[in-house]
Write a protein that holds these residues in place. Structure first.
Motif: not given
Length: 319
Positions: A120-126
């Motif tokens: 989720l954190w990686a998707n938000a940063m993406f």
């Protein structure tokens, strides 16, 4: 006669893209050794390479045909127009290169870290990086209106351009640090020795030099903003600051591509003739990580790290 600044820009335009292209080719070779299909992260890094290569070509041509690196007091209006055109399109391409590298690294993280919170954190940063790329590109495109004002002598920008390039470099630097730091909490919870944790962190922090390159580019961007704000500066000093900003943008774009590829080289490294103690250390590290990922795959609340040497298709949790 070409100035030493022009020659330096031309040399960097040849060396660094070749270095980056070799890194991407080695990455693809590692995928072949693993018999893995190319993923989104691989295509994103290839896109970053294309933009980095394009930017270096613009600088290389501009070093000899558009007065990049020359004392601006010695060029005529036609040369000034060519110089500004190269800068205008070069900045757009460089921004895209930085962004695609970040997207590739984030997508690579998602392939090897499978916890819900991390994804989720990686998707938000993406998503944030995509928005940042889009806003930076649009701002650069319309930083002067009509756009031809960008390379027309005597015309002004529609924005404070010095503040724009400085703030962009600062945000870019912050994003680099955040993305490099994302795996650290996961690695900290691995059931391995501190020495091995440090080794794993070192693999992911090989991109630290890119942070240094961004910081140097931020410094020269800030110096340009001061000159644009009316600070007294000689033509030679302005030329020095301007060409260094260009060169460090090349270094950052190409070295970022290299750093993003380094963690994928596990299969290639094992095929090389290394001293036995190095092979033993690496194999011990991979075995520890393999036991960790095998024991914890079924748990959605546990941080898992999948070794790059294993076929990810063996793990149903990796997509």
């Amino acid at each position: 006669m070409y100035s030493s600044y022009s020659v330096a820009a031309a040399v960097c335009s040849c060396f660094f893209p070749a270095f980056a292209a070799t890194a991407v080719a080695t990455r693809f070779r590692a995928r072949m050794v693993q018999k893995l299909k190319l993923g989104l992260d691989d295509w994103l890094i290839l896109s970053a390479l294309v933009f980095a290569f394009s930017y270096c070509c613009i600088v290389l041509y501009g070093s000899f045909r558009a007065s990049i690196g020359q004392d601006l007091s010695t060029i005529n209006p036609v040369d000034y127009t060519n110089y500004q055109k190269h800068l205008y399109f070069g900045v757009i391409i460089a921004h895209l290169s930085y962004g695609f590298v970040k997207l590739s690294v984030l997508q690579f993280y998602k392939r090897i870290f499978t916890t819900l919170a991390f994804r989720l954190w990686a998707n938000a940063m993406f998503a944030f990086v995509c928005l940042f790329m889009l806003s930076a590109t649009i701002t650069q495109i319309f930083s002067a209106w009509p756009i031809s004002n960008w390379w027309t002598l005597g015309k002004n920008y529609t924005i404070n351009y010095g503040a724009f390039i400085t703030s962009f470099a600062a945000i870019d630097l912050l994003l680099d640090v955040i993305i490099l730091s994302m795996p650290l909490p996961v690695i900290r919870n691995l059931h391995v020795t501190t020495r091995k944790k440090i080794l794993i962190m070192g693999i992911f922090w090989m991109g630290f030099f890119c942070v240094v390159a961004t910081a140097v580019r931020l410094y020269f961007g800030y110096q340009l903003s001061l000159a644009g704000a009316g600070k007294p500066v000689s033509d030679d000093e302005f030329s020095y600051v301007s060409v260094n900003n260009i060169i460090w943008a090349e270094i950052e774009s190409c070295c970022s591509v290299v750093a993003a590829c380094l963690p994928t080289y596990g299969p290639i490294m094992r095929s090389l003739a290394m001293p036995s103690f190095m092979k033993t250390s690496i194999q011990s590290l991979l075995n520890s990580l393999k036991r960790k990922s095998t024991d914890r795959t079924s748990s959605s609340n546990t941080n898992v790290w999948f070794p790059l040497s294993d076929d990810r298709l063996k793990f149903t949790s990796v997509k």
